[in-house]
Motif scaffolding. Sequence first.
Motif, short mmCIF file in Angstrom:
data_model
loop_
_atom_site.label_atom_id
_atom_site.label_comp_id
_atom_site.label_asym_id
_atom_site.label_seq_id
_atom_site.Cartn_x
_atom_site.Cartn_y
_atom_site.Cartn_z
N ASP A 75 -55.03 35.16 8.13
CA ASP A 75 -55.75 34.09 7.43
C ASP A 75 -57.14 33.83 8.01
O ASP A 75 -57.75 32.78 7.72
CB ASP A 75 -54.95 32.78 7.43
N GLY A 76 -57.66 34.74 8.80
CA GLY A 76 -58.99 34.57 9.37
C GLY A 76 -59.91 35.72 9.02
O GLY A 76 -59.46 36.83 8.69
N PHE A 77 -61.22 35.48 9.11
CA PHE A 77 -62.23 36.48 8.77
C PHE A 77 -63.13 36.72 9.99
O PHE A 77 -63.75 35.78 10.50
CB PHE A 77 -63.09 36.02 7.59
N ALA A 78 -63.20 37.96 10.44
CA ALA A 78 -64.04 38.30 11.58
C ALA A 78 -65.51 38.29 11.16
O ALA A 78 -65.87 38.77 10.08
CB ALA A 78 -63.66 39.68 12.12
N VAL A 79 -66.34 37.73 12.01
CA VAL A 79 -67.79 37.73 11.77
C VAL A 79 -68.32 39.11 12.13
O VAL A 79 -68.20 39.57 13.27
CB VAL A 79 -68.47 36.65 12.63
N THR A 80 -68.89 39.78 11.14
CA THR A 80 -69.42 41.13 11.35
C THR A 80 -70.91 41.14 11.64
O THR A 80 -71.43 42.13 12.15
CB THR A 80 -69.14 42.00 10.11
N ALA A 81 -71.59 40.05 11.30
CA ALA A 81 -73.02 39.94 11.57
C ALA A 81 -73.36 38.47 11.76
O ALA A 81 -73.37 37.70 10.80
CB ALA A 81 -73.84 40.53 10.43
N ALA A 82 -73.62 38.09 13.00
CA ALA A 82 -73.94 36.68 13.30
C ALA A 82 -75.44 36.49 13.23
O ALA A 82 -76.12 36.28 14.23
CB ALA A 82 -73.40 36.30 14.68
N ASP A 196 -70.91 40.29 5.78
CA ASP A 196 -72.03 40.10 6.70
C ASP A 196 -72.71 38.74 6.51
O ASP A 196 -73.45 38.30 7.40
CB ASP A 196 -73.07 41.20 6.51
N ALA A 197 -72.47 38.08 5.40
CA ALA A 197 -73.10 36.79 5.13
C ALA A 197 -72.22 35.60 5.50
O ALA A 197 -72.63 34.45 5.33
CB ALA A 197 -73.50 36.69 3.65
N LEU A 198 -71.00 35.85 6.00
CA LEU A 198 -70.07 34.75 6.26
C LEU A 198 -70.61 33.79 7.31
O LEU A 198 -70.53 32.56 7.14
CB LEU A 198 -68.72 35.30 6.70
N PHE A 199 -71.15 34.31 8.41
CA PHE A 199 -71.65 33.44 9.48
C PHE A 199 -72.78 32.55 8.96
O PHE A 199 -72.79 31.33 9.18
CB PHE A 199 -72.15 34.29 10.65
N SER A 200 -73.72 33.14 8.25
CA SER A 200 -74.86 32.39 7.71
C SER A 200 -74.40 31.37 6.67
O SER A 200 -74.88 30.24 6.63
CB SER A 200 -75.88 33.35 7.11
N PHE A 201 -73.46 31.76 5.81
CA PHE A 201 -72.95 30.85 4.77
C PHE A 201 -72.22 29.67 5.40
O PHE A 201 -72.41 28.51 5.00
CB PHE A 201 -72.02 31.62 3.83
N THR A 202 -71.38 29.95 6.40
CA THR A 202 -70.66 28.88 7.09
C THR A 202 -71.64 27.91 7.75
O THR A 202 -71.49 26.68 7.66
CB THR A 202 -69.71 29.47 8.14
N HIS A 203 -72.66 28.47 8.40
CA HIS A 203 -73.65 27.61 9.06
C HIS A 203 -74.38 26.74 8.03
O HIS A 203 -74.62 25.55 8.28
CB HIS A 203 -74.65 28.47 9.82
N ALA A 204 -74.72 27.31 6.88
CA ALA A 204 -75.43 26.55 5.85
C ALA A 204 -74.57 25.41 5.30
O ALA A 204 -75.05 24.29 5.11
CB ALA A 204 -75.86 27.48 4.71
N LEU A 205 -73.27 25.68 5.03
CA LEU A 205 -72.40 24.63 4.51
C LEU A 205 -72.23 23.49 5.50
O LEU A 205 -72.17 22.31 5.11
CB LEU A 205 -71.03 25.21 4.15
N LEU A 206 -72.13 23.83 6.78
CA LEU A 206 -71.95 22.78 7.78
C LEU A 206 -73.26 22.07 8.09
O LEU A 206 -73.28 20.87 8.36
CB LEU A 206 -71.35 23.39 9.05
N GLU A 207 -74.36 22.80 8.05
CA GLU A 207 -75.66 22.18 8.30
C GLU A 207 -76.01 21.18 7.20
O GLU A 207 -76.59 20.12 7.46
CB GLU A 207 -76.73 23.27 8.39
N LYS A 208 -75.63 21.50 5.95
CA LYS A 208 -75.91 20.62 4.81
C LYS A 208 -74.67 19.84 4.40
O LYS A 208 -74.55 19.42 3.23
CB LYS A 208 -76.40 21.45 3.62
N GLN A 209 -73.77 19.64 5.30
CA GLN A 209 -72.45 19.08 4.99
C GLN A 209 -72.52 17.76 4.22
O GLN A 209 -73.22 16.82 4.65
CB GLN A 209 -71.67 18.87 6.28
N PRO A 210 -71.80 17.65 3.10
CA PRO A 210 -71.74 16.37 2.38
C PRO A 210 -70.98 15.33 3.20
O PRO A 210 -70.22 15.66 4.12
CB PRO A 210 -70.98 16.72 1.09
N ALA A 211 -71.18 14.08 2.86
CA ALA A 211 -70.49 13.00 3.55
C ALA A 211 -69.02 12.95 3.13
O ALA A 211 -68.67 13.30 1.99
CB ALA A 211 -71.17 11.66 3.26
#
Length: 321
Positions: A75-82, A196-211
């Motif tokens: 159930d986890g995804f390895a980061v291939t490009a941070a 390869d975009a998972l790390f960047s996408f995760t960072h973007a969702l958390l950086e712009k996290q809704p309330a």
Amino acid sequence: MSSDESSNAPSDRRDAVREKAQQVQARQTRSRRLRVASVTASVVAVVAVVAVVVTWVVSSAATQPMLSPANVTDDGFAVTAATGLPDTGSGSMASAEPTPTPEAADEQATAEATPEPTPTSTERPVVDIRMYVDYLSTGSRDFQLANAQQLSKWVSEDAATLSYYPVAMLTAKSNGTKYSLRAASAAACVATHSPDALFSFTHALLEKQPAVDSDGFSDVELADIAQARGVESPKVVRACIEDEAFAAWAKAATERALQGLPSTDGVALTSAPMVLVNGTPYVGALNDPKEFAQFVLTVASEAYYDESPSPTPTPTPTATP
């Protein structure tokens, strides 16, 4: 005119009026029965149509298999490009080690003056870092923003592996839009079609996290963020996100994590984020990268000493007569 005929005239008129009234009443009764029958038939027809539609929807849902993402392990995804973060030049795992004193520096210089071969067994083993992330969790946001730089550097230096485990523990905290679940599904879409975009996408969702207790991003907005992060096959990723293709999988993965986490000593998911280093939960401050780096270094050192072979005694040379 006879008196008998005069006396019968009112009676005949009453009979005619009564007969006419009976005819009108009979027609009204027939019309009422026809209307009732027509309405009843219409209601029966509507109910039949609704029953057919409901049966079709239920049967379709029952026969449609739950979609599972690709590139997934436990159930986890390895980061291939941070990648996707500004380079500040900091975050090396070695920065957590103490600064050498002048005496230690002199000893190190002396040691370097007499070169010795470095055995392969002294190399530190790669540290495994797993993060169970709920994209609506403020703790997940704090940890990601505080540690993103050093996580990226460790992964790029092959000093650590990083995996994200999307979970949906706060599904009920978004005004009924199920944002936590939809965001986890979106992350699975990105990991499946553009890992390869998972790390960047995760960072973007958390950086712009809704309330918390807000509607969160819509599926279209989630797809827009993924596309802005440069995902491969943007049309495929967008369709996957907007269809919420892995929502059922994300819900099931969350339930599995609540029962127990793989490769741990009986640890179960209790809150998000949960960060594991070589299977050991991190319980320090989420927004303190130095504390986390020290924890990682400690776990790595323990793994190193556990895996290092016992030193072989060096034979003492004997004098030659």
